[in-house]
Design an enzyme around this catalytic site. Structure first.
Site, PDB file in Angstrom:
ATOM      1  N   HIS A   1       9.130 -10.929   1.243  1.00  0.00           N
ATOM      2  CA  HIS A   1      10.130 -10.879   2.309  1.00  0.00           C
ATOM      3  C   HIS A   1       9.434 -11.059   3.653  1.00  0.00           C
ATOM      4  CE1 HIS A   1       8.821  -6.608   1.885  1.00  0.00           C
ATOM      5  NE2 HIS A   1       8.714  -6.737   3.196  1.00  0.00           N
TER       6      HIS A   1
HETATM    7  C1  T46 Z   1       6.488  -4.477   3.791  1.00  0.00           C
HETATM    8  C2  T46 Z   1       5.532  -4.228   2.691  1.00  0.00           C
HETATM    9  C3  T46 Z   1       4.098  -4.273   3.125  1.00  0.00           C
HETATM   10  C4  T46 Z   1      12.774   2.898   2.234  1.00  0.00           C
HETATM   11  O1  T46 Z   1      13.815   3.494   1.912  1.00  0.00           O
HETATM   12  N1  T46 Z   1      12.092   3.239   3.370  1.00  0.00           N
HETATM   13  C5  T46 Z   1      10.940   2.618   3.755  1.00  0.00           C
HETATM   14  O2  T46 Z   1      10.367   2.974   4.799  1.00  0.00           O
HETATM   15  C6  T46 Z   1      10.435   1.558   2.942  1.00  0.00           C
HETATM   16  C7  T46 Z   1       9.160   0.818   3.332  1.00  0.00           C
HETATM   17  C8  T46 Z   1      11.119   1.227   1.800  1.00  0.00           C
HETATM   18  N2  T46 Z   1      12.261   1.886   1.454  1.00  0.00           N
HETATM   19  C9  T46 Z   1      12.944   1.540   0.186  1.00  0.00           C
HETATM   20  C10 T46 Z   1      13.537   0.143   0.135  1.00  0.00           C
HETATM   21  C11 T46 Z   1      13.434  -0.199  -1.348  1.00  0.00           C
HETATM   22  O3  T46 Z   1      14.575   0.293  -2.018  1.00  0.00           O
HETATM   23  O4  T46 Z   1      11.969   1.596  -0.858  1.00  0.00           O
HETATM   24  C12 T46 Z   1      12.225   0.602  -1.848  1.00  0.00           C
HETATM   25  C13 T46 Z   1      10.976  -0.245  -2.066  1.00  0.00           C
HETATM   26  O5  T46 Z   1      10.772  -1.073  -0.903  1.00  0.00           O
HETATM   27  P1  T46 Z   1      10.299  -2.606  -1.013  1.00  0.00           P
HETATM   28  O6  T46 Z   1      10.782  -3.189  -2.278  1.00  0.00           O
HETATM   29  O7  T46 Z   1      10.709  -3.279   0.261  1.00  0.00           O
HETATM   30  O8  T46 Z   1       8.705  -2.422  -1.109  1.00  0.00           O
HETATM   31  P2  T46 Z   1       7.583  -3.560  -0.897  1.00  0.00           P
HETATM   32  O9  T46 Z   1       6.307  -2.941  -1.350  1.00  0.00           O
HETATM   33  O10 T46 Z   1       7.975  -4.835  -1.514  1.00  0.00           O
HETATM   34  O11 T46 Z   1       7.551  -3.784   0.694  1.00  0.00           O
HETATM   35  C14 T46 Z   1       7.114  -2.760   1.552  1.00  0.00           C
HETATM   36  C15 T46 Z   1       7.986  -2.687   2.811  1.00  0.00           C
HETATM   37  O12 T46 Z   1       9.363  -2.507   2.431  1.00  0.00           O
HETATM   38  C16 T46 Z   1       7.873  -3.921   3.676  1.00  0.00           C
HETATM   39  O13 T46 Z   1       8.432  -3.666   4.957  1.00  0.00           O
HETATM   40  O14 T46 Z   1       6.205  -5.238   4.695  1.00  0.00           O
HETATM   41  O15 T46 Z   1       5.765  -3.001   1.961  1.00  0.00           O
END
Ligand code: T46
Length: 130
Positions: A49
């Protein structure tokens, strides 16, 4: 698109090492949120993303992982951060066993800031979204 490495000050003596960073002084924004990624399954890729507004600094405080932001950058030094500006597509992969990726973020969590579809991301950038 802005991406660069940031080096933190390290203090080492015979008992161990300490690295520190200060909001705004070492990190080019005021930190509103900190989160960390750990227990990553072997071979897993995360990310896929970009963000409309959010800026972040990624620090692999234990182990190593790679971040694909432009070309692949390896993060394996707890005294080094990777600054990732907004409007940058990112993927994280090749997490070593036990790796912990700490992320300092410029904004509170807001799902509407995410662009999780690559085609939508390309249109956003082409239309001048920065
Ligand atoms: C990024 C990379 C480096 C929350 O509720 N609060 C938060 O602060 C974050 C970061 C995530 N979430 C929830 C959203 C999703 O349901 O946690 C779940 C997993 O998040 P995501 O699939 O977006 O995780 P990554 O590892 O793909 O991405 C994360 C960050 O979301 C993103 O901003 O740049 O780490």
């Amino acid at each position: 698109m802005e991406i660069r490495k940031i080096r933190f000050t390290r203090h080492t003596n015979e008992t161990g090492s300490l690295a520190f960073l200060e909001s705004v002084r070492d990190i080019p924004f005021s930190i509103k949120r900190v989160y960390y990624i750990f227990d990553v399954a072997k071979g897993a890729h995360r990310g896929f993303h970009a963000h409309k507004k959010l800026q972040q600094v990624l620090i692999c405080i234990r182990g190593s992982c790679k971040a694909l932001v432009d070309d692949g950058v390896e993060l394996n030094d707890p005294t080094e951060g990777l600054y990732v500006g907004n409007a940058v597509w990112r993927e994280m992969f090749e997490f070593s066993s036990g790796a912990v990726l700490l992320v300092l973020a410029s904004e509170y969590f807001d799902e509407s800031d995410y662009i999780r579809d690559y085609k939508e991301f390309l249109s956003y950038v082409r239309e001048g979204g920065k």
